[in-house]
Design an enzyme around this catalytic site. Structure first.
Site, short mmCIF file in Angstrom:
data_model
loop_
_atom_site.label_atom_id
_atom_site.label_comp_id
_atom_site.label_asym_id
_atom_site.label_seq_id
_atom_site.Cartn_x
_atom_site.Cartn_y
_atom_site.Cartn_z
N ASP A 14 0.86 -1.19 0.00
CA ASP A 14 0.00 0.00 0.00
C ASP A 14 0.89 1.24 0.00
O ASP A 14 2.07 1.17 0.33
CB ASP A 14 -0.90 0.01 1.24
CG ASP A 14 -1.83 1.22 1.25
OD1 ASP A 14 -2.51 1.45 0.23
OD2 ASP A 14 -1.84 1.97 2.24
N SER A 15 0.29 2.36 -0.33
CA SER A 15 1.04 3.62 -0.28
C SER A 15 1.41 3.98 1.16
O SER A 15 2.28 4.81 1.38
CB SER A 15 0.20 4.74 -0.89
OG SER A 15 -1.04 4.83 -0.20
N CYS A 77 -3.64 -0.90 -2.23
CA CYS A 77 -3.91 0.51 -2.54
C CYS A 77 -4.79 0.60 -3.79
O CYS A 77 -4.43 0.08 -4.85
CB CYS A 77 -2.57 1.19 -2.80
SG CYS A 77 -2.68 2.91 -3.26
N GLU A 157 -6.82 9.35 8.98
CA GLU A 157 -5.52 9.23 9.65
C GLU A 157 -5.48 10.06 10.92
O GLU A 157 -4.70 9.79 11.83
CB GLU A 157 -4.39 9.61 8.69
CG GLU A 157 -4.27 8.58 7.59
CD GLU A 157 -2.98 8.65 6.79
OE1 GLU A 157 -2.06 9.39 7.17
OE2 GLU A 157 -2.92 7.95 5.77
N CYS A 188 -11.27 3.29 -1.76
CA CYS A 188 -9.99 3.79 -1.23
C CYS A 188 -9.74 3.05 0.07
O CYS A 188 -10.68 2.78 0.83
CB CYS A 188 -10.07 5.30 -0.99
SG CYS A 188 -8.64 5.97 -0.12
N HIS A 190 -8.71 3.81 2.90
CA HIS A 190 -9.09 4.44 4.18
C HIS A 190 -10.59 4.44 4.45
O HIS A 190 -11.02 4.58 5.58
CB HIS A 190 -8.63 5.91 4.19
CG HIS A 190 -7.14 6.08 4.26
ND1 HIS A 190 -6.31 5.59 3.29
CD2 HIS A 190 -6.36 6.69 5.18
CE1 HIS A 190 -5.06 5.90 3.60
NE2 HIS A 190 -5.07 6.57 4.74
N1 DGL Z 1 -4.01 3.94 -0.44
C1 DGL Z 1 -4.62 4.98 -1.23
C2 DGL Z 1 -5.80 4.38 -2.03
O1 DGL Z 1 -6.40 3.41 -1.65
C3 DGL Z 1 -5.08 6.16 -0.39
C4 DGL Z 1 -3.95 6.97 0.20
C5 DGL Z 1 -3.07 7.61 -0.83
O2 DGL Z 1 -3.53 8.51 -1.56
O3 DGL Z 1 -1.91 7.22 -0.92
O4 DGL Z 1 -6.15 4.91 -3.05
#
Ligand code: DGL
Length: 273
Positions: A14-15, A77, A157, A188, A190
């Site tokens: 993930d990012s 992600c 977050e 997404c 989150h």
């Molecule tokens: N993990 C990213 C997503 O699911 C969200 C956070 C980011 O923008 O890095 O798109």
């Protein structure tokens, strides 16, 4: 895959932190598996970055996880799933790579009766058109609207998920959607954390699709179909790799996992390998 690969870990990329929603769903679906989670916390957010940048970062992450002998890569992600899966599959043809968009699209099409689906996502996922393409590939008559909701990542977050701030911001975003959809995809990493608040705001007749849960089911089915599930007698483990700020990761991870992962986090560095 060979039979020996059953006991190798599953890589989750993930990012940053949000992919923990996917990891949590994976662990619930696959308690016998070992996981290595890589969060590219030094370079998040991916959601506002270009296709080229996200694809380059994802390739570096996959290479690092391959060095941990993973049997499968889950691109947790949404933004990286939307923008980098073809590049990953081209660069690593022997590594099964599963993203979160296709399972989310499957679940959304199955849930929708009106044929009108809304997706909440990052700017990059919205811009990619990946959800629209994946949903309309399954059912061309479905109307799909994708809304970029950049603020929601920061909100989660910060841990502001169940109070007045979250409600106001969510309502404001939801106002931008055209009415009439009966299915809302949380596109997404989150956003599943905001699901309880969304459930309070939207009509009970609207199905909310959690792309973390649907992705975990897809990973389970994939491993099962190739006879690659780890033995069910095992108890799996997880180690977390982050490219920056292990302390912040540990702190925010508590919001996502409701558990302490201190002692299981290592800082790593990503580069062109
Ligand atoms: N993990 C990213 C997503 O699911 C969200 C956070 C980011 O923008 O890095 O798109």
């Amino acid at each position: 895959m060979t039979t020996d690969s059953k006991n190798r870990p599953i890589g989750v990329f993930d990012s940053g932190i949000g992919g923990l929603t996917v990891y949590k769903a994976l662990r619930e679906a696959l308690p016998q598996e070992d996981f290595i989670y890589l969060g590219d916390t030094a370079r998040l957010p991916y959601g506002t970055k270009s296709h080229e940048t996200v694809a380059a970062y994802a390739l570096q992450a996959a290479q690092l996880l391959l060095e941990h002998d993973i049997k499968l890569l889950v691109v947790a992600c949404n933004t990286a799933s939307a923008q980098a899966l073809p590049e990953l599959r081209r660069a690593f043809p022997d590594l099964p790579c599963l993203g979160v968009i296709e399972p989310g699209a499957d679940a959304a099409v199955a849930a929708s009766h009106s044929g009108r689906i809304a997706v909440l996502a990052t700017e990059g996922t919205a811009r990619s058109g990946a959800y629209v393409e994946a949903i309309q590939r399954r059912s061309s008559a479905v109307e799909v609207q994708v809304l970029a909701c950049n603020l929601l990542v920061a909100l989660v977050e910060e841990g502001w998920c169940d109070g007045a701030e979250a409600e106001v911001i969510l309502r404001r975003y939801l106002h931008r959607l055209e009415e009439g959809f009966d299915t809302l995809v949380l596109g997404c990493t989150h956003f599943p954390i905001l699901a309880p608040m969304l459930r309070k705001i939207v009509s009970p007749s609207i199905s909310i699709i959690d792309s973390a849960v649907t992705a975990a089911q897809a990973v389970r089915e994939y491993l099962q179909s190739f006879g690659q599930l780890a033995p069910s007698s095992q108890v799996g483990s997880c180690h977390f790799l982050v490219t920056d700020g292990p302390e912040r990761f540990e702190r925010v991870a508590r919001l996502f996992l409701n558990e302490d992962i201190a002692g299981k986090i290592t800082q790593v560095y990503l580069r062109q390998r």
